[in-house]
Design a protein around this motif. Structure first.
Motif, PDB file in Angstrom:
ATOM      1  N   VAL A 158       0.840  -1.201   0.000  1.00  0.00           N
ATOM      2  CA  VAL A 158       0.000   0.000   0.000  1.00  0.00           C
ATOM      3  C   VAL A 158       0.874   1.249   0.000  1.00  0.00           C
ATOM      4  CG1 VAL A 158      -1.623   1.358   1.380  1.00  0.00           C
ATOM      5  CG2 VAL A 158      -1.973  -1.106   1.076  1.00  0.00           C
ATOM      6  N   THR A 159       0.657   2.100  -0.980  1.00  0.00           N
ATOM      7  CA  THR A 159       1.394   3.355  -1.113  1.00  0.00           C
ATOM      8  C   THR A 159       0.401   4.474  -1.379  1.00  0.00           C
ATOM      9  OG1 THR A 159       3.389   2.275  -1.970  1.00  0.00           O
ATOM     10  CG2 THR A 159       3.108   4.613  -2.483  1.00  0.00           C
ATOM     11  N   LEU A 160       0.475   5.522  -0.562  1.00  0.00           N
ATOM     12  CA  LEU A 160      -0.396   6.672  -0.786  1.00  0.00           C
ATOM     13  C   LEU A 160       0.182   7.900  -0.111  1.00  0.00           C
ATOM     14  CD1 LEU A 160      -2.296   7.533   1.937  1.00  0.00           C
ATOM     15  CD2 LEU A 160      -3.182   5.247   1.488  1.00  0.00           C
ATOM     16  N   GLN A 161      -0.325   9.057  -0.535  1.00  0.00           N
ATOM     17  CA  GLN A 161       0.041  10.328   0.076  1.00  0.00           C
ATOM     18  C   GLN A 161      -1.212  11.154   0.336  1.00  0.00           C
ATOM     19  OE1 GLN A 161       2.873  12.485  -2.331  1.00  0.00           O
ATOM     20  NE2 GLN A 161       4.609  11.528  -1.308  1.00  0.00           N
ATOM     21  N   ALA A 162      -1.161  11.920   1.410  1.00  0.00           N
ATOM     22  CA  ALA A 162      -2.196  12.927   1.685  1.00  0.00           C
ATOM     23  C   ALA A 162      -1.463  14.230   1.950  1.00  0.00           C
ATOM     24  CB  ALA A 162      -3.050  12.531   2.879  1.00  0.00           C
ATOM     25  N   ARG A 163      -1.869  15.285   1.256  1.00  0.00           N
ATOM     26  CA  ARG A 163      -1.103  16.539   1.264  1.00  0.00           C
ATOM     27  C   ARG A 163      -1.784  17.640   2.067  1.00  0.00           C
ATOM     28  NH1 ARG A 163      -0.721  17.602  -4.946  1.00  0.00           N
ATOM     29  NH2 ARG A 163      -2.703  16.472  -4.890  1.00  0.00           N
ATOM     30  N   PRO A 164      -0.981  18.585   2.570  1.00  0.00           N
ATOM     31  CA  PRO A 164      -1.548  19.704   3.331  1.00  0.00           C
ATOM     32  C   PRO A 164      -2.510  20.532   2.487  1.00  0.00           C
ATOM     33  CG  PRO A 164       0.842  19.592   3.615  1.00  0.00           C
ATOM     34  CD  PRO A 164       0.492  18.638   2.507  1.00  0.00           C
ATOM     35  N   GLY A 165      -3.533  21.057   3.142  1.00  0.00           N
ATOM     36  CA  GLY A 165      -4.486  21.925   2.473  1.00  0.00           C
ATOM     37  C   GLY A 165      -5.498  21.197   1.620  1.00  0.00           C
ATOM     38  N   ARG A 166      -5.558  19.862   1.775  1.00  0.00           N
ATOM     39  CA  ARG A 166      -6.471  19.076   0.949  1.00  0.00           C
ATOM     40  C   ARG A 166      -7.128  17.983   1.787  1.00  0.00           C
ATOM     41  NH1 ARG A 166      -5.601  20.251  -4.369  1.00  0.00           N
ATOM     42  NH2 ARG A 166      -6.508  18.337  -5.210  1.00  0.00           N
ATOM     43  N   VAL A 167      -8.352  17.646   1.418  1.00  0.00           N
ATOM     44  CA  VAL A 167      -9.040  16.501   2.004  1.00  0.00           C
ATOM     45  C   VAL A 167      -8.819  15.313   1.072  1.00  0.00           C
ATOM     46  CG1 VAL A 167     -11.251  15.506   2.692  1.00  0.00           C
ATOM     47  CG2 VAL A 167     -10.808  17.935   3.095  1.00  0.00           C
ATOM     48  N   THR A 168      -8.176  14.285   1.591  1.00  0.00           N
ATOM     49  CA  THR A 168      -7.932  13.070   0.817  1.00  0.00           C
ATOM     50  C   THR A 168      -8.903  12.000   1.270  1.00  0.00           C
ATOM     51  OG1 THR A 168      -5.582  13.585   0.554  1.00  0.00           O
ATOM     52  CG2 THR A 168      -6.246  11.293   0.212  1.00  0.00           C
ATOM     53  N   GLY A 169      -9.730  11.542   0.358  1.00  0.00           N
ATOM     54  CA  GLY A 169     -10.697  10.497   0.657  1.00  0.00           C
ATOM     55  C   GLY A 169     -10.099   9.132   0.415  1.00  0.00           C
ATOM     56  N   PHE A 170     -10.170   8.274   1.424  1.00  0.00           N
ATOM     57  CA  PHE A 170      -9.644   6.907   1.346  1.00  0.00           C
ATOM     58  C   PHE A 170     -10.849   5.991   1.194  1.00  0.00           C
ATOM     59  CE2 PHE A 170      -6.797   3.651   3.745  1.00  0.00           C
ATOM     60  CZ  PHE A 170      -6.336   3.151   2.543  1.00  0.00           C
ATOM     61  N   LEU A 171     -11.088   5.546  -0.028  1.00  0.00           N
ATOM     62  CA  LEU A 171     -12.343   4.899  -0.392  1.00  0.00           C
ATOM     63  C   LEU A 171     -12.188   3.396  -0.558  1.00  0.00           C
ATOM     64  CD1 LEU A 171     -15.309   5.026  -1.404  1.00  0.00           C
ATOM     65  CD2 LEU A 171     -14.400   5.515  -3.681  1.00  0.00           C
ATOM     66  N   GLY A 172     -13.087   2.659   0.061  1.00  0.00           N
ATOM     67  CA  GLY A 172     -13.114   1.213  -0.122  1.00  0.00           C
ATOM     68  C   GLY A 172     -14.293   0.623   0.630  1.00  0.00           C
ATOM     69  N   GLN A 173     -14.724  -0.539   0.204  1.00  0.00           N
ATOM     70  CA  GLN A 173     -15.808  -1.203   0.901  1.00  0.00           C
ATOM     71  C   GLN A 173     -15.340  -1.698   2.257  1.00  0.00           C
ATOM     72  OE1 GLN A 173     -17.325  -4.148  -1.909  1.00  0.00           O
ATOM     73  NE2 GLN A 173     -18.958  -2.724  -2.431  1.00  0.00           N
ATOM     74  N   ASN A 174     -16.285  -2.072   3.113  1.00  0.00           N
ATOM     75  CA  ASN A 174     -15.927  -2.638   4.408  1.00  0.00           C
ATOM     76  C   ASN A 174     -15.032  -3.858   4.198  1.00  0.00           C
ATOM     77  OD1 ASN A 174     -17.477  -0.760   5.801  1.00  0.00           O
ATOM     78  ND2 ASN A 174     -19.311  -2.041   5.759  1.00  0.00           N
ATOM     79  N   GLY A 175     -13.923  -3.901   4.933  1.00  0.00           N
ATOM     80  CA  GLY A 175     -12.987  -5.001   4.800  1.00  0.00           C
ATOM     81  C   GLY A 175     -11.935  -4.824   3.726  1.00  0.00           C
ATOM     82  N   ALA A 176     -11.931  -3.668   3.068  1.00  0.00           N
ATOM     83  CA  ALA A 176     -10.980  -3.448   1.970  1.00  0.00           C
ATOM     84  C   ALA A 176      -9.558  -3.199   2.449  1.00  0.00           C
ATOM     85  CB  ALA A 176     -11.442  -2.267   1.115  1.00  0.00           C
ATOM     86  N   GLY A 177      -9.400  -2.789   3.716  1.00  0.00           N
ATOM     87  CA  GLY A 177      -8.065  -2.511   4.239  1.00  0.00           C
ATOM     88  C   GLY A 177      -7.863  -1.091   4.709  1.00  0.00           C
ATOM     89  N   LYS A 178      -8.931  -0.296   4.734  1.00  0.00           N
ATOM     90  CA  LYS A 178      -8.798   1.106   5.140  1.00  0.00           C
ATOM     91  C   LYS A 178      -8.337   1.230   6.591  1.00  0.00           C
ATOM     92  CE  LYS A 178     -13.086   2.309   4.348  1.00  0.00           C
ATOM     93  NZ  LYS A 178     -13.605   0.936   4.127  1.00  0.00           N
ATOM     94  N   THR A 179      -9.088   0.604   7.494  1.00  0.00           N
ATOM     95  CA  THR A 179      -8.745   0.717   8.910  1.00  0.00           C
ATOM     96  C   THR A 179      -7.398   0.079   9.214  1.00  0.00           C
ATOM     97  OG1 THR A 179     -11.084   0.763   9.537  1.00  0.00           O
ATOM     98  CG2 THR A 179      -9.507   0.180  11.256  1.00  0.00           C
ATOM     99  N   SER A 180      -7.091  -1.037   8.566  1.00  0.00           N
ATOM    100  CA  SER A 180      -5.785  -1.674   8.771  1.00  0.00           C
ATOM    101  C   SER A 180      -4.650  -0.734   8.387  1.00  0.00           C
ATOM    102  CB  SER A 180      -5.693  -2.968   7.959  1.00  0.00           C
ATOM    103  OG  SER A 180      -6.615  -3.933   8.439  1.00  0.00           O
ATOM    104  N   THR A 181      -4.824  -0.014   7.294  1.00  0.00           N
ATOM    105  CA  THR A 181      -3.811   0.950   6.866  1.00  0.00           C
ATOM    106  C   THR A 181      -3.664   2.070   7.889  1.00  0.00           C
ATOM    107  OG1 THR A 181      -4.308   0.487   4.534  1.00  0.00           O
ATOM    108  CG2 THR A 181      -3.123   2.528   5.018  1.00  0.00           C
TER     109      THR A 181
END
Length: 237
Positions: free
Chosen positions: A20-43
């Motif tokens: 898993v590779t991602l970035q979230a930048r200052p001054g922006r809302v980054t939406g982390f999208l996935g169904q339940n169980g996709a790995g969002k909370t684990s990340t």
């Protein structure tokens, strides 16, 4: 700034995160999208030092969470629930959290006002509704006036007025220069507030970029999401 680089994690014999590779930048809302169980909370748990990955790095403002001396002044996080003991009042809980990071008690009253809980601050957390618990968790995240906000499904349990308030709150935080990483499985809601979108499915990042870029030629973010995941899985869930 949030930087997650090639994070992989197993739970038992099952690999739940795949590079898993991602970035979230200052001054922006980054939406982390996935169904339940996709790995969002684990990340997010890896990012916040709650779980350790088998490989990869997860940094907040260039540092690992566990290396932050006063973490609440750098990153405010809202995961499951409010984090408060059921027998404690909201005010007592926030005072305890503030003291743990050397923050002034006066800040407690400020964040209670921000999230609209001043009138209920004397109630025990066990008597709070789900929506009120989410607001209390958000208040705790705001105590240190952090540069970064990490929010896992923050609109869960909120009524329509609360959801509208949350949209405005998130946009205001980004406008002040903060990095906002917001996980959700509610595609329509995410499209209302996100500048950037990261799509995760079965522990893998499928795409990321600006909202318009991720949506592409599709009418909605939901259409784009299902097109991406159908391509990944051959049309099967």
């Amino acid at each position: 700034m949030i930087t997650i680089d090639r994070v992989s994690k197993r739970k038992g014999r099952t690999r739940i995160l795949h590079d898993v590779t991602l970035q979230a930048r200052p001054g922006r809302v980054t939406g982390f999208l996935g169904q339940n169980g996709a790995g969002k909370t684990s990340t997010l748990r890896v990012l916040l030092g709650l779980d350790r990955p088998q490989q990869g790095t997860a940094l907040v403002c260039g540092r690992r969470y566990r290396d932050l001396r006063r973490p609440l002044t750098v990153v405010g996080a809202l995961l499951d629930g409010s984090g408060a003991h059921r027998a404690r009042t909201a005010r007592a809980h926030l005072r305890w959290v503030a003291a743990s990071n050397g923050l002034p008690a006066a800040r407690v009253e400020e964040v209670l006002d921000v999230v609209g809980l001043t009138g209920d601050a004397g109630k025990r957390a066990g008597r709070y509704s789900l929506g009120m618990s989410r607001r209390l968790g958000l208040a705790a995240a705001l105590l240190g006036e952090p540069e970064v906000l990490v929010l896992d499904e923050p609109v869960n349990g909120l009524d329509p007025a609360g959801i509208r308030w949350m949209r405005g709150f998130l946009r205001a935080q980004a406008a002040q220069g903060r990095t906002v990483l917001l996980s959700s499985h509610l595609m329509g809601e995410l499209a209302e507030v996100a500048d950037d979108v990261v799509v995760i499915h079965r522990g893998r990042i499928l795409t990321q970029g600006g909202l318009a870029e991720v949506t592409g030629g599709h009418a909605t973010l939901e259409d784009a999401f299902f097109a991406l995941t159908a391509t990944e899985t051959g049309g099967a869930w």
